[in-house]
Design a protein around this motif. Structure first.
Motif, short mmCIF file in Angstrom:
data_model
loop_
_atom_site.label_atom_id
_atom_site.label_comp_id
_atom_site.label_asym_id
_atom_site.label_seq_id
_atom_site.Cartn_x
_atom_site.Cartn_y
_atom_site.Cartn_z
N ARG A 118 55.94 5.38 73.43
CA ARG A 118 54.51 5.12 73.25
C ARG A 118 54.16 5.02 71.76
NH1 ARG A 118 49.71 6.78 76.32
NH2 ARG A 118 47.93 6.88 74.92
N ASP A 129 61.48 17.37 80.51
CA ASP A 129 60.89 17.45 79.17
C ASP A 129 61.42 16.35 78.26
OD1 ASP A 129 59.47 19.64 79.98
OD2 ASP A 129 60.83 21.11 79.08
N GLU A 179 52.91 1.02 79.86
CA GLU A 179 52.28 2.32 80.16
C GLU A 179 52.24 2.55 81.67
OE1 GLU A 179 50.04 5.89 79.07
OE2 GLU A 179 51.56 4.59 78.18
N GLU A 193 61.23 12.84 70.71
CA GLU A 193 60.02 13.63 70.55
C GLU A 193 59.81 14.50 71.78
OE1 GLU A 193 56.63 11.31 69.63
OE2 GLU A 193 57.61 10.18 68.03
N ALA A 229 59.99 13.03 79.31
CA ALA A 229 58.61 12.93 78.80
C ALA A 229 58.61 12.66 77.31
CB ALA A 229 57.84 14.21 79.12
N GLY A 230 59.55 13.27 76.58
CA GLY A 230 59.66 13.01 75.15
C GLY A 230 60.06 11.58 74.86
N ALA A 248 56.98 9.57 75.24
CA ALA A 248 56.10 9.76 74.08
C ALA A 248 56.63 8.99 72.87
CB ALA A 248 55.99 11.25 73.75
N SER A 249 57.95 8.99 72.67
CA SER A 249 58.54 8.26 71.56
C SER A 249 58.34 6.76 71.74
CB SER A 249 60.04 8.58 71.47
OG SER A 249 60.64 7.88 70.42
N ASN A 284 51.92 18.29 75.74
CA ASN A 284 50.93 18.28 76.83
C ASN A 284 51.62 18.16 78.18
OD1 ASN A 284 48.74 18.46 75.08
ND2 ASN A 284 48.62 16.24 74.82
N ARG A 285 52.57 17.24 78.28
CA ARG A 285 53.27 17.08 79.56
C ARG A 285 54.18 18.26 79.84
NH1 ARG A 285 54.54 10.57 79.73
NH2 ARG A 285 52.75 10.03 81.04
N ASP A 313 56.79 15.92 74.22
CA ASP A 313 55.39 15.79 74.59
C ASP A 313 54.89 17.15 75.06
OD1 ASP A 313 52.91 15.16 75.64
OD2 ASP A 313 53.55 13.23 76.45
#
Length: 394
Positions: free
Chosen positions: A43, A33, A255, A356, A36-37, A40-41, A360-361, A358
């Motif tokens: 991104r 998690d 990405e 952050e 993934a955060g 996201a951060s 969704n993930r 994410d």
């Protein structure tokens, strides 16, 4: 008693092996998690850099590029006016700004250097690097590196000569009104920013290369792109609408790297979880073979035994998921509070990257880990269900 209730009772007994398995599941999911955060951060940082820092906007309207030529033809004055009318009439469009890329030679009389510049509109977002003065028609903003090369500072005068393949060079006198940093921007970031009309004068043209669009709600980017495409086609304008994701080469590369990294970390996390569940269910089934034999002697069917151990794996995973969500949220909160506190006491230093989550993930990870837990428990649960009553009670 139903197999599900028996499985829950076994898990809630808190045997060391079961607790350890739950902690392994929680730690693996929490690490996934947070990773993934982090993606996201990163991104969000790339989006801000591309949309604001590189001035790509959320969408861009431009001519289709040729197969063997990266330079796209430009819009004439009539087409530019029609595009303005069509785009500004679309709901959700916050800003529509013309842009023009221009290159050439910058000279102070003592030093000269090639420059790669861009003509921008005065309505550019205020937090974009490079500030132009509204009342200075020949005012330009120069990057720190270019200013050092030419020995420029605020108020310096420099002569710019545009270079175009189909037009003669035209020198113009310019005044430096701002020196900006390109740190953290695209490596191909513009070294000189100038008013849009000045860029047209340098290239001796009245055409417009592209229009950059900023949306009031970036989450509707794909929807607005399709809407603008239809509007341009119905208006008879031959143009393509590209998102910032398609324009930013840095984002495209990072990405792809992020996807490979996340898939690798997720694969390792799920492998660890599967191994922990398979080992725990196998040992539990072996140690409880007398209990299983007694239940079978009392009338429990093979299917119920299988469901009991499968449900035990799912209950362990569900508890691990809850613990991981709490741990991930707590870690993110602590890190963000510490980062904000540090930045408040060191205001002159760059702001730290916040953590952050994410969602969704995280939701996808929860669904996937439940499926992994069920698959990992199939073999030991099946073996426990096939065992004979006499052998179990012997």
């Amino acid at each position: 008693m139903s197999p599900q209730r028996l499985a829950l009772r076994t898990v809630l007994l808190g045997r060391p092996r079961t607790v350890l398995a739950v902690l392994v599941i929680a730690a693996s999911l929490s690490a996934l998690d947070l990773f993934a955060g982090h993606i996201a951060s990163n991104r969000a940082r790339l989006e801000y850099r591309a949309v604001i820092g590189d001035r790509l906007g959320h969408l861009a309207v431009q001519r289709p590029r040729g197969k063997h030529d990266n330079r796209a033809p430009m819009f004439d004055q009539e087409e530019a006016a029609r595009i303005r009318q069509l785009v500004e009439g679309t709901a959700g469009v916050l800003l529509l700004l013309p842009q023009m890329s221009v290159g050439g030679l910058a000279s102070t009389g003592e030093r000269s250097a090639l420059f790669h510049g861009e003509g921008v509109d005065s309505g550019t977002p205020a937090d974009a690097p490079g500030k132009l003065k509204a009342g200075v028609r020949n005012g330009i903003a120069v990057s720190i590196g270019h200013a050092r090369t030419l020995g420029l500072r605020n108020g310096s005068n420099v002569t710019l000569t545009g270079a175009a393949p189909d037009a003669p060079g035209r020198p113009l006198s310019a005044e430096v009104v701002d020196i900006f940093s390109t740190a953290g921007l695209n490596p191909d970031a513009r070294s000189v920013l100038m008013p849009f009309e000045m860029a047209q004068s340098l290239l001796d043209t009245q055409r417009t290369e592209r229009f950059v669009i900023f949306l009031s709600n970036p989450e509707q980017m794909e929807e607005k792109r399709d809407e603008l495409r239809r509007a341009l086609i119905s208006g008879g304008v031959a143009a393509e609408v590209r998102t910032w994701k398609e324009q930013s080469q840095t984002f495209i590369v990072e990405e792809k790297t992020a996807k490979v990294s996340f898939d690798s970390v997720a694969g390792m996390a799920f492998a660890v979880i599967a191994a922990a569940i398979a080992a725990t269910i196998s040992m539990n089934a072996f140690e409880r073979r007398r209990e299983v034999g007694t239940l079978r002697a009392l009338g429990m069917r093979n299917v119920s035994v299988f469901l009991m151990f499968a449900a035990e794996a799912l209950w362990m995973t569900a508890i691990g998921v809850v613990v991981s969500l709490v741990a991930s949220g707590l870690i993110a909160w602590v890190v963000n509070r510490a980062a904000l506190s540090y930045s408040a006491h060191h205001a002159l230093r760059p702001a730290p990257m916040l953590v952050e989550l994410d969602l969704n993930r995280m939701a996808m990870a929860v669904v996937t880990v439940m499926a992994v837990a069920l698959l990992a428990a199939l073999v030991p649960a099946f073996k426990a269900a096939r065992g004979g009553i006499a052998d179990a009670l012997a």
